[in-house]
Design a protein around this motif. Structure first.
Motif, mmCIF file in Angstrom:
data_model
loop_
_atom_site.group_PDB
_atom_site.id
_atom_site.type_symbol
_atom_site.label_atom_id
_atom_site.label_comp_id
_atom_site.label_asym_id
_atom_site.label_seq_id
_atom_site.Cartn_x
_atom_site.Cartn_y
_atom_site.Cartn_z
ATOM 1 N N ALA A 1 2.540 -11.668 4.817
ATOM 2 C CA ALA A 1 2.930 -10.366 5.381
ATOM 3 C C ALA A 1 2.871 -10.403 6.905
ATOM 4 C CB ALA A 1 2.012 -9.273 4.841
ATOM 5 N N LEU A 2 1.855 -11.072 7.433
ATOM 6 C CA LEU A 2 1.702 -11.162 8.884
ATOM 7 C C LEU A 2 2.855 -11.965 9.512
ATOM 8 C CD1 LEU A 2 -0.293 -10.287 11.098
ATOM 9 C CD2 LEU A 2 -1.416 -12.518 10.832
ATOM 10 N N ILE A 3 3.182 -13.103 8.908
ATOM 11 C CA ILE A 3 4.277 -13.937 9.422
ATOM 12 C C ILE A 3 5.613 -13.214 9.287
ATOM 13 C CG2 ILE A 3 5.581 -16.072 9.044
ATOM 14 C CD1 ILE A 3 2.966 -17.397 8.183
ATOM 15 N N GLN A 4 5.804 -12.568 8.131
ATOM 16 C CA GLN A 4 7.064 -11.865 7.889
ATOM 17 C C GLN A 4 7.291 -10.747 8.910
ATOM 18 O OE1 GLN A 4 9.319 -12.743 5.864
ATOM 19 N NE2 GLN A 4 10.676 -10.985 5.639
ATOM 20 N N SER A 5 6.220 -10.097 9.333
ATOM 21 C CA SER A 5 6.367 -8.991 10.282
ATOM 22 C C SER A 5 6.839 -9.472 11.649
ATOM 23 C CB SER A 5 5.038 -8.245 10.426
ATOM 24 O OG SER A 5 4.054 -9.084 11.001
ATOM 25 N N TYR A 6 6.595 -10.763 11.946
ATOM 26 C CA TYR A 6 6.999 -11.304 13.241
ATOM 27 C C TYR A 6 8.275 -12.144 13.156
ATOM 28 C CZ TYR A 6 2.555 -9.895 15.302
ATOM 29 O OH TYR A 6 1.499 -9.163 15.764
ATOM 30 N N ALA A 7 8.425 -12.909 12.068
ATOM 31 C CA ALA A 7 9.507 -13.897 12.022
ATOM 32 C C ALA A 7 10.582 -13.609 10.979
ATOM 33 C CB ALA A 7 8.919 -15.287 11.764
ATOM 34 N N SER A 8 10.303 -12.732 10.025
ATOM 35 C CA SER A 8 11.265 -12.433 8.948
ATOM 36 C C SER A 8 11.795 -13.720 8.317
ATOM 37 C CB SER A 8 12.436 -11.605 9.492
ATOM 38 O OG SER A 8 12.002 -10.362 9.953
ATOM 39 N N ILE A 9 10.876 -14.517 7.790
ATOM 40 C CA ILE A 9 11.239 -15.843 7.277
ATOM 41 C C ILE A 9 12.017 -15.784 5.963
ATOM 42 C CG2 ILE A 9 9.349 -17.055 8.437
ATOM 43 C CD1 ILE A 9 7.741 -16.847 5.873
ATOM 44 N N VAL A 10 11.881 -14.685 5.221
ATOM 45 C CA VAL A 10 12.629 -14.539 3.968
ATOM 46 C C VAL A 10 13.273 -13.160 3.938
ATOM 47 C CG1 VAL A 10 11.122 -16.112 2.677
ATOM 48 C CG2 VAL A 10 10.602 -13.664 2.743
ATOM 49 N N PRO A 11 14.321 -12.975 3.133
ATOM 50 C CA PRO A 11 14.947 -11.655 3.008
ATOM 51 C C PRO A 11 13.939 -10.597 2.546
ATOM 52 C CG PRO A 11 16.337 -13.336 2.016
ATOM 53 C CD PRO A 11 15.046 -14.008 2.348
ATOM 54 N N HIS A 12 14.181 -9.393 2.938
ATOM 55 C CA HIS A 12 13.258 -8.294 2.660
ATOM 56 C C HIS A 12 12.940 -8.162 1.168
ATOM 57 C CE1 HIS A 12 11.294 -4.427 3.067
ATOM 58 N NE2 HIS A 12 12.146 -3.889 2.213
ATOM 59 N N LYS A 13 13.967 -8.170 0.307
ATOM 60 C CA LYS A 13 13.740 -8.000 -1.134
ATOM 61 C C LYS A 13 12.951 -9.163 -1.722
ATOM 62 C CE LYS A 13 17.704 -5.032 -2.187
ATOM 63 N NZ LYS A 13 18.946 -4.875 -2.983
ATOM 64 N N LEU A 14 13.230 -10.383 -1.229
ATOM 65 C CA LEU A 14 12.493 -11.550 -1.714
ATOM 66 C C LEU A 14 11.027 -11.462 -1.319
ATOM 67 C CD1 LEU A 14 12.389 -14.284 -3.091
ATOM 68 C CD2 LEU A 14 13.125 -15.340 -0.926
ATOM 69 N N PHE A 15 10.778 -10.987 -0.109
ATOM 70 C CA PHE A 15 9.387 -10.823 0.344
ATOM 71 C C PHE A 15 8.639 -9.850 -0.561
ATOM 72 C CE2 PHE A 15 6.430 -8.075 2.662
ATOM 73 C CZ PHE A 15 5.447 -9.005 2.984
ATOM 74 N N LEU A 16 9.279 -8.723 -0.880
ATOM 75 C CA LEU A 16 8.645 -7.734 -1.747
ATOM 76 C C LEU A 16 8.379 -8.314 -3.141
ATOM 77 C CD1 LEU A 16 10.592 -4.489 -0.779
ATOM 78 C CD2 LEU A 16 8.295 -5.182 -0.077
ATOM 79 N N PHE A 17 9.330 -9.138 -3.633
ATOM 80 C CA PHE A 17 9.148 -9.774 -4.941
ATOM 81 C C PHE A 17 7.953 -10.726 -4.912
ATOM 82 C CE2 PHE A 17 9.838 -13.484 -7.666
ATOM 83 C CZ PHE A 17 9.916 -12.875 -8.913
ATOM 84 N N ILE A 18 7.870 -11.545 -3.868
ATOM 85 C CA ILE A 18 6.746 -12.490 -3.740
ATOM 86 C C ILE A 18 5.421 -11.742 -3.663
ATOM 87 C CG2 ILE A 18 5.676 -14.218 -2.235
ATOM 88 C CD1 ILE A 18 8.513 -15.060 -1.413
ATOM 89 N N ALA A 19 5.394 -10.666 -2.867
ATOM 90 C CA ALA A 19 4.166 -9.872 -2.725
ATOM 91 C C ALA A 19 3.749 -9.268 -4.064
ATOM 92 C CB ALA A 19 4.383 -8.776 -1.683
ATOM 93 N N ALA A 20 4.732 -8.754 -4.816
ATOM 94 C CA ALA A 20 4.441 -8.154 -6.117
ATOM 95 C C ALA A 20 3.949 -9.213 -7.107
ATOM 96 C CB ALA A 20 5.685 -7.460 -6.661
ATOM 97 N N PHE A 21 4.587 -10.393 -7.064
ATOM 98 C CA PHE A 21 4.190 -11.488 -7.960
ATOM 99 C C PHE A 21 2.747 -11.913 -7.692
ATOM 100 C CE2 PHE A 21 3.781 -16.087 -8.735
ATOM 101 C CZ PHE A 21 4.052 -16.124 -10.097
ATOM 102 N N LEU A 22 2.395 -12.083 -6.420
ATOM 103 C CA LEU A 22 1.033 -12.482 -6.054
ATOM 104 C C LEU A 22 0.029 -11.408 -6.465
ATOM 105 C CD1 LEU A 22 1.604 -14.076 -2.531
ATOM 106 C CD2 LEU A 22 0.966 -15.272 -4.633
ATOM 107 N N LEU A 23 0.435 -10.145 -6.356
ATOM 108 C CA LEU A 23 -0.446 -9.047 -6.758
ATOM 109 C C LEU A 23 -0.724 -9.080 -8.253
ATOM 110 C CD1 LEU A 23 -1.970 -6.463 -5.998
ATOM 111 C CD2 LEU A 23 0.150 -5.186 -6.358
ATOM 112 N N VAL A 24 0.323 -9.344 -9.053
ATOM 113 C CA VAL A 24 0.151 -9.426 -10.510
ATOM 114 C C VAL A 24 -0.774 -10.587 -10.869
ATOM 115 C CG1 VAL A 24 1.324 -9.925 -12.685
ATOM 116 C CG2 VAL A 24 2.350 -8.329 -11.067
ATOM 117 N N ILE A 25 -0.549 -11.742 -10.224
ATOM 118 C CA ILE A 25 -1.414 -12.908 -10.468
ATOM 119 C C ILE A 25 -2.861 -12.583 -10.130
ATOM 120 C CG2 ILE A 25 -1.948 -15.258 -9.697
ATOM 121 C CD1 ILE A 25 0.475 -15.076 -11.528
ATOM 122 N N GLU A 26 -3.055 -11.901 -9.003
ATOM 123 C CA GLU A 26 -4.404 -11.537 -8.561
ATOM 124 C C GLU A 26 -5.090 -10.624 -9.571
ATOM 125 O OE1 GLU A 26 -6.370 -8.994 -4.923
ATOM 126 O OE2 GLU A 26 -4.641 -10.273 -4.463
#
Length: 257
Positions: free
Chosen positions: A32-57
């Motif tokens: 999230a920190l890197i994405q806020s500065y560099a936007s390394i992945v598309p917005h929707k993909l970032f949200l998907f990754i964040a949601a996936f990691l949350l489910v795993i957690e």
């Protein structure tokens, strides 16, 4: 208190799962920190990754709690077995875990075991907390700097959600609460012992012993906190000497033995 006991395996698994949860949370935070500065992945993909990691957690967190509960039941059984001379856990000498063999079986031995447990719990958490304070404070500072730099957006909102709902931050609060509860029960145990000096009728204190047993066990169970094994090993000998000094101070532990 001995390091190895029947509940050790489940507690170790629970503690290891806590480390995995922390690693997953840190990965989410860094992304999230890197994405806020560099936007390394598309917005929707970032949200998907964040949601996936949350489910795993959350899945890992569920299993961490399960192993903790299993270990807690074994620890509680061992506590009562040692206090009242029972053997519900086969092939295990609970005397290796507790240090009150000189005290006769019964409610006074239960008091001694709780008294000792609260001493260890409070002192070990004192050693654990500074690390949690430093990391939690660092997370809040990073969040504040991020908001000041880029304002409130999707990614700073993700960071805010992480800091507020993070298992690590919540665990810091639970550690403080458990230390406070352990200290309260420890002082109540001290008072029971002191009152015995004035009136040695043990029937008057049975209800108080049961009360602090329930209070301590509820605090430990609700916290789901696994005390750091490394800190326990480092402090064990020092705490044993401290407990022996406390035990020898009170007549209730020396007269009824």
């Amino acid at each position: 208190m001995a390091k190895d006991n029947p509940q050790s395996k489940s507690f170790r698994i629970s503690e290891n799962l806590i480390h995995v949860i922390d690693i997953t949370s840190i990965i989410s935070f860094i992304l999230a920190l890197i994405q806020s500065y560099a936007s390394i992945v598309p917005h929707k993909l970032f949200l998907f990754i964040a949601a996936f990691l949350l489910v795993i957690e959350k899945i890992i967190s569920y299993n961490q709690v399960k192993f903790f509960d299993d270990a807690h039941k074994i620890r509680q059984t061992a506590l009562l077995d040692n206090s009242f001379g029972e053997k519900r856990i086969q092939n295990y000498d609970s005397g290796k875990y507790f240090d009150n063999e000189s005290i006769q079986f019964g409610e006074i031995k239960l008091l001694a075991n709780i008294h000792e447990n609260t001493l260890y719990t409070g002192k070990i958490i004192e050693k654990m907390l500074p690390r949690y304070y430093v990391i939690s404070t660092t997370l809040f500072v990073i969040l504040i700097l991020q908001v000041c730099y880029s304002g409130i957006n999707d990614f700073s909102s993700s960071l805010l959600n992480f800091v507020i709902s993070s298992d690590f931050v919540i665990r810091t609060i639970k550690l403080r609460n458990l230390r406070k509860a352990a200290a309260s029960v420890f002082e109540e145990a001290n008072k029971i012992c002191s009152d015995f000096e004035k009136n040695s009728n043990t029937s008057l204190i049975t209800r108080k012993i049961i009360n602090i047993f329930v209070k301590y066990e509820e605090a430990v169970f609700e916290s789901k906190i696994v005390l750091n094994e490394k800190v326990h090993s480092e402090q064990n000998l020092l705490l044993l000497h401290e407990w022996e000094g406390i035990k020898n101070t009170y007549k209730i532990y020396t007269v009824i033995s």
